[in-house]
Write a protein that holds these residues in place. Sequence first.
Motif, PDB file in Angstrom:
ATOM      1  N   ARG A 247       0.798  -1.113  -0.249  1.00 48.82           N
ATOM      2  CA  ARG A 247      -0.039  -0.063   0.071  1.00 48.82           C
ATOM      3  C   ARG A 247       0.832   1.248   0.019  1.00 48.82           C
ATOM      4  NH1 ARG A 247      -2.812  -3.697   2.940  1.00 48.82           N
ATOM      5  NH2 ARG A 247      -5.106  -3.852   2.763  1.00 48.82           N
ATOM      6  N   LEU A 248       1.938   1.390   0.894  1.00 47.30           N
ATOM      7  CA  LEU A 248       2.507   2.508   1.032  1.00 47.30           C
ATOM      8  C   LEU A 248       3.951   2.609   0.521  1.00 47.30           C
ATOM      9  CD1 LEU A 248       1.044   3.474   4.553  1.00 47.30           C
ATOM     10  CD2 LEU A 248       0.779   4.845   2.528  1.00 47.30           C
ATOM     11  N   GLY A 249       4.299   1.287  -0.072  1.00 52.80           N
ATOM     12  CA  GLY A 249       5.493   1.496  -0.884  1.00 52.80           C
ATOM     13  C   GLY A 249       6.923   1.067   0.113  1.00 52.80           C
ATOM     14  N   LYS A 250       6.470   0.152   0.925  1.00 48.86           N
ATOM     15  CA  LYS A 250       7.637  -0.215   1.861  1.00 48.86           C
ATOM     16  C   LYS A 250       8.826  -1.258   1.159  1.00 48.86           C
ATOM     17  CE  LYS A 250       4.573  -0.260   5.840  1.00 48.86           C
ATOM     18  NZ  LYS A 250       3.284  -0.465   5.070  1.00 48.86           N
ATOM     19  N   LYS A 251       8.288  -1.871   0.228  1.00 48.02           N
ATOM     20  CA  LYS A 251       9.148  -2.696  -0.306  1.00 48.02           C
ATOM     21  C   LYS A 251       9.265  -2.535  -2.070  1.00 48.02           C
ATOM     22  CE  LYS A 251      10.791  -3.901   2.336  1.00 48.02           C
ATOM     23  NZ  LYS A 251      12.276  -3.945   2.713  1.00 48.02           N
ATOM     24  N   PRO A 252      10.312  -2.415  -2.592  1.00 42.75           N
ATOM     25  CA  PRO A 252      10.566  -1.838  -3.826  1.00 42.75           C
ATOM     26  C   PRO A 252      10.351  -3.068  -4.996  1.00 42.75           C
ATOM     27  CG  PRO A 252      12.844  -2.591  -3.354  1.00 42.75           C
ATOM     28  CD  PRO A 252      11.642  -2.714  -2.192  1.00 42.75           C
ATOM     29  N   LEU A 253      10.327  -2.561  -6.234  1.00 40.52           N
ATOM     30  CA  LEU A 253      10.062  -3.475  -7.246  1.00 40.52           C
ATOM     31  C   LEU A 253      10.293  -2.729  -8.655  1.00 40.52           C
ATOM     32  CD1 LEU A 253       9.508  -6.494  -8.355  1.00 40.52           C
ATOM     33  CD2 LEU A 253       7.345  -6.229  -8.146  1.00 40.52           C
ATOM     34  N   TYR A 254      11.509  -3.346  -9.100  1.00 36.76           N
ATOM     35  CA  TYR A 254      11.929  -2.665 -10.500  1.00 36.76           C
ATOM     36  C   TYR A 254      11.174  -3.496 -11.666  1.00 36.76           C
ATOM     37  CZ  TYR A 254      14.957   0.922  -8.007  1.00 36.76           C
ATOM     38  OH  TYR A 254      15.505   1.493  -7.423  1.00 36.76           O
TER      39      TYR A 254
ATOM     40  N   PRO B  62      21.331   5.751  -7.952  1.00 37.91           N
ATOM     41  CA  PRO B  62      21.699   6.970  -7.260  1.00 37.91           C
ATOM     42  C   PRO B  62      20.420   7.674  -6.213  1.00 37.91           C
ATOM     43  CG  PRO B  62      22.077   7.157  -9.523  1.00 37.91           C
ATOM     44  CD  PRO B  62      21.258   5.851  -9.460  1.00 37.91           C
ATOM     45  N   PHE B  63      21.177   7.873  -5.031  1.00 37.39           N
ATOM     46  CA  PHE B  63      20.247   8.407  -3.738  1.00 37.39           C
ATOM     47  C   PHE B  63      21.225   9.228  -3.183  1.00 37.39           C
ATOM     48  CE2 PHE B  63      18.628   8.072   0.469  1.00 37.39           C
ATOM     49  CZ  PHE B  63      17.501   7.967   0.407  1.00 37.39           C
ATOM     50  N   ALA B  64      20.682  10.571  -2.658  1.00 40.94           N
ATOM     51  CA  ALA B  64      21.426  11.594  -2.428  1.00 40.94           C
ATOM     52  C   ALA B  64      20.954  12.076  -0.837  1.00 40.94           C
ATOM     53  CB  ALA B  64      21.796  12.737  -3.280  1.00 40.94           C
ATOM     54  N   ASP B  65      19.878  11.602  -0.123  1.00 38.58           N
ATOM     55  CA  ASP B  65      19.783  12.090   1.049  1.00 38.58           C
ATOM     56  C   ASP B  65      20.841  11.687   1.991  1.00 38.58           C
ATOM     57  OD1 ASP B  65      18.746  12.217   3.712  1.00 38.58           O
ATOM     58  OD2 ASP B  65      16.646  11.493   3.388  1.00 38.58           O
ATOM     59  N   SER B  66      21.687  12.502   2.522  1.00 34.91           N
ATOM     60  CA  SER B  66      22.649  12.323   3.275  1.00 34.91           C
ATOM     61  C   SER B  66      22.525  11.746   4.628  1.00 34.91           C
ATOM     62  CB  SER B  66      23.649  13.528   3.771  1.00 34.91           C
ATOM     63  OG  SER B  66      22.857  14.572   4.332  1.00 34.91           O
TER      64      SER B  66
ATOM     65  N   ILE C 152      12.223   8.248   2.497  1.00 29.63           N
ATOM     66  CA  ILE C 152      12.448   7.479   3.670  1.00 29.63           C
ATOM     67  C   ILE C 152      12.497   6.023   3.559  1.00 29.63           C
ATOM     68  CG2 ILE C 152      11.367   7.341   5.694  1.00 29.63           C
ATOM     69  CD1 ILE C 152      12.397  10.102   5.231  1.00 29.63           C
ATOM     70  N   LEU C 153      11.356   5.484   2.940  1.00 33.35           N
ATOM     71  CA  LEU C 153      11.270   4.025   2.929  1.00 33.35           C
ATOM     72  C   LEU C 153      12.458   3.392   2.071  1.00 33.35           C
ATOM     73  CD1 LEU C 153       7.273   3.627   3.152  1.00 33.35           C
ATOM     74  CD2 LEU C 153       8.987   3.592   4.805  1.00 33.35           C
ATOM     75  N   THR C 154      12.843   3.977   0.942  1.00 32.26           N
ATOM     76  CA  THR C 154      13.841   3.733   0.089  1.00 32.26           C
ATOM     77  C   THR C 154      15.154   3.454   0.833  1.00 32.26           C
ATOM     78  OG1 THR C 154      12.868   4.353  -1.950  1.00 32.26           O
ATOM     79  CG2 THR C 154      15.099   4.054  -2.151  1.00 32.26           C
ATOM     80  N   LYS C 155      15.353   4.613   1.692  1.00 27.21           N
ATOM     81  CA  LYS C 155      16.422   4.758   2.510  1.00 27.21           C
ATOM     82  C   LYS C 155      16.775   3.922   3.341  1.00 27.21           C
ATOM     83  CE  LYS C 155      16.456   7.586   5.558  1.00 27.21           C
ATOM     84  NZ  LYS C 155      16.236   9.100   6.272  1.00 27.21           N
ATOM     85  N   VAL C 156      15.605   3.305   4.355  1.00 25.06           N
ATOM     86  CA  VAL C 156      15.574   2.221   5.102  1.00 25.06           C
ATOM     87  C   VAL C 156      15.863   0.900   4.511  1.00 25.06           C
ATOM     88  CG1 VAL C 156      14.450   1.135   7.090  1.00 25.06           C
ATOM     89  CG2 VAL C 156      14.538   3.697   6.838  1.00 25.06           C
ATOM     90  N   ASP C 157      14.921   0.693   3.390  1.00 24.79           N
ATOM     91  CA  ASP C 157      14.954  -0.607   2.858  1.00 24.79           C
ATOM     92  C   ASP C 157      16.524  -0.890   2.261  1.00 24.79           C
ATOM     93  OD1 ASP C 157      13.640  -2.817   1.048  1.00 24.79           O
ATOM     94  OD2 ASP C 157      15.083  -1.942  -0.249  1.00 24.79           O
ATOM     95  N   ARG C 158      17.107  -0.007   1.492  1.00 28.47           N
ATOM     96  CA  ARG C 158      18.532  -0.251   1.312  1.00 28.47           C
ATOM     97  C   ARG C 158      19.600  -0.326   2.213  1.00 28.47           C
ATOM     98  NH1 ARG C 158      15.210   0.270  -2.422  1.00 28.47           N
ATOM     99  NH2 ARG C 158      15.591   0.427  -4.443  1.00 28.47           N
ATOM    100  N   ALA C 159      19.366   0.602   3.061  1.00 24.80           N
ATOM    101  CA  ALA C 159      20.305   0.278   4.235  1.00 24.80           C
ATOM    102  C   ALA C 159      20.346  -0.810   5.119  1.00 24.80           C
ATOM    103  CB  ALA C 159      20.302   1.742   5.174  1.00 24.80           C
ATOM    104  N   SER C 160      18.953  -1.179   5.235  1.00 27.08           N
ATOM    105  CA  SER C 160      18.752  -2.341   6.206  1.00 27.08           C
ATOM    106  C   SER C 160      18.956  -3.680   5.294  1.00 27.08           C
ATOM    107  CB  SER C 160      17.295  -2.416   6.701  1.00 27.08           C
ATOM    108  OG  SER C 160      16.490  -2.423   5.723  1.00 27.08           O
ATOM    109  N   MET C 161      18.586  -3.594   4.162  1.00 25.62           N
ATOM    110  CA  MET C 161      18.799  -4.944   3.232  1.00 25.62           C
ATOM    111  C   MET C 161      20.343  -5.122   3.057  1.00 25.62           C
ATOM    112  SD  MET C 161      16.070  -6.434   3.922  1.00 25.62           S
ATOM    113  CE  MET C 161      16.446  -7.810   2.734  1.00 25.62           C
ATOM    114  N   SER C 162      21.075  -4.143   2.907  1.00 24.43           N
ATOM    115  CA  SER C 162      22.292  -4.226   2.581  1.00 24.43           C
ATOM    116  C   SER C 162      23.132  -5.230   3.528  1.00 24.43           C
ATOM    117  CB  SER C 162      23.452  -2.746   2.567  1.00 24.43           C
ATOM    118  OG  SER C 162      23.334  -2.064   3.928  1.00 24.43           O
ATOM    119  N   VAL C 163      22.480  -5.240   4.842  1.00 24.68           N
ATOM    120  CA  VAL C 163      23.115  -6.048   5.757  1.00 24.68           C
ATOM    121  C   VAL C 163      22.092  -7.362   6.204  1.00 24.68           C
ATOM    122  CG1 VAL C 163      24.705  -4.627   6.687  1.00 24.68           C
ATOM    123  CG2 VAL C 163      22.502  -4.500   7.775  1.00 24.68           C
ATOM    124  N   ALA C 164      21.282  -7.598   5.362  1.00 19.92           N
ATOM    125  CA  ALA C 164      20.201  -8.494   5.697  1.00 19.92           C
ATOM    126  C   ALA C 164      19.583  -8.269   6.914  1.00 19.92           C
ATOM    127  CB  ALA C 164      20.689  -9.906   5.494  1.00 19.92           C
TER     128      ALA C 164
END
Length: 630
Positions: free
Chosen positions: A147-154, A354-358, A496-508
């Motif tokens: 619903r709110l886009g927590k998980k990505p799909l390309y 590319p993602f630039a939220d520091s 917000i959710l993209t940042k958390v998804d990539r940061a968290s899933m980079s370490v499973a």
Amino acid sequence: MCGIAGAWLPDARDSEDSLLALGRRLGAAIAHRGPDDAGAWAEPAAGLVLAHQRLAIVDLSPEGHQPMASADGRWVIAFNGEIYDHVAIRAELVALGHGFRSRSDTEVLLAAISQWGVEGALARGNGMLAFAAWDRRDRVLWLARDRLGKKPLYYGLSEGRLVFGSELAALRALPGFRADVDPDALALLLRFDYIPAPHSILRGVRKLPAGHLLKLDASALSARELPAPKPWWSALDAQRAAITRGFDGDEAAALDQLDALLRDATALRMEADVPLGSFLSGGTDSSLVTALMQAQSSQPVRTFSIGFDNAVHDESEQAAAVAAHLGTAHTPLHVDGRAALDLVPELPRLFDEPFADSSQIPTTLLCRLTRQHVTVALSGDGGDELFFGYRRYARTLKNDALLRRLPRAALAKLAGKPGERARLGGLAALRAELATGDLQGLARHRVSHWKDPEAVVIGARRLATAYDDPRAMPGVGTPGDALMALDTACYLPEDILTKVDRASMSVALEARAPLLDYRVADFAWSLPMAMKYRDGELKVLPKRLLERYLPREMVYRSKAGFGAPVGDWLRGPLRDWAEAQLSEQRLREERHFDPAPIRALWREFLGGERKWHTHLWGVLMFQAWRETLR
């Protein structure tokens, strides 16, 4: 929480073995998302392969292996996410005659699809997800996002072949896949620090928007032009209905209802067969989630925080005070700058696009710390967008009121072109805001870093987003409701959710957000604005609720924000790295940017202008990401 990938080659005559090898290749590109198990499944007659990388959270046994087939054999799914209410849905399905061999929510999702269809199953579920479901009978592929886009799909087409995945890396693993940069999307990156759906940095690749479905058959692929995805749920429609319905009760009743809803949402997200904890910044949202976890736990909850040596960005003392009061088992990480600087060259690979939220830097470091101790962490994400938590909202409303009072002749005289210098504040910023013309224009101006990125990105055209489309406004409620609706459509899922998804899933690490339970969102949207913003106070109702768990002095304090001292780093230890990325020769040779304005900003920044680092960071993150294409 996992990673999914797949490809559909309808005109190919690949053997099952070659399709499975392709699936394993696509999955391996995103193996960091799911290191516990890997699987691939193929339908040679259709030329389709699904791949899955598993992070085992619920039912750690081999019975949770994916891709998974339904009991009747009709459906096969590759699923990323969690269905938090799967126990209740399972009971409903058992009553209807379904049997289960595992405790996994994936098997429940498959049975729900078999019973009610894809859209019916999605409507019943409460969770976060992205999946690819193959209907073997009708030869139809369904792609879906929560619903709110927590998980990505390309997804995208490459020479008539469909390829999809949780990250671009999976698509790029397809042999012969072209990775051409889309200049229009690059301009969006400079404007927002992220690229909003449905766009992606690669030409011809799309992100499935939040709450959407894509239904595909072989004819759609042979036409070489994919159909537009359709919404199965609309945040805007839900917000509009909630505002119209309103909340029937006083503030005391609202507090009790919010407490009950958040307790249940938090309890659902505490179900796991692995260790779990909580991110704790010391702010309202993370403190509230942690308090509700601890109130429902017989053991001290594991909590984690991060602080920088730059005091402006350090909230570790507040987090430690909250943890001590709640009685959690707290683990702080104090970053002296070296660890953060060492992370910067890794960011393009970790974030995939590319993602630039520091704030990606402290978020990634926090996830790395947390993963050393637990596999699941709850976060406070969503509170700002639901309960009027950003200071820029109040400033936007103030300027919107000014626009409404000023005569048109005065506006025409005072307004100025929204050039890049508007970022520096002062008269230039005021004139630029006066030129926006309406509330939506003000909101766009407030969230834009580069004000005219198309002028610096070679060949770029301006793409419309929610901040440009009047249909993205609810049309009911207050201007404050409209501002939150715009952020819910764009900033929340895509930043917000993209940042958390990539940061968290980079370490499973699986990150869960109780505040973004759709029931909590629906309740928040129904509240009058005075329960969110009153007398200059943001997030009124969540703070009142937090008073039930923390002393007032811990609830009402200034918040520093979750950032990083990027400006200091670019002038200091990152200066040589940045200079290499922004060299005039490189910019000219690569032909993505007009070098002149970028070099001018770099010189001004080194000369003492403090705010240009926000402009430059977007360029730097793209330049560093581009190196991953080589």
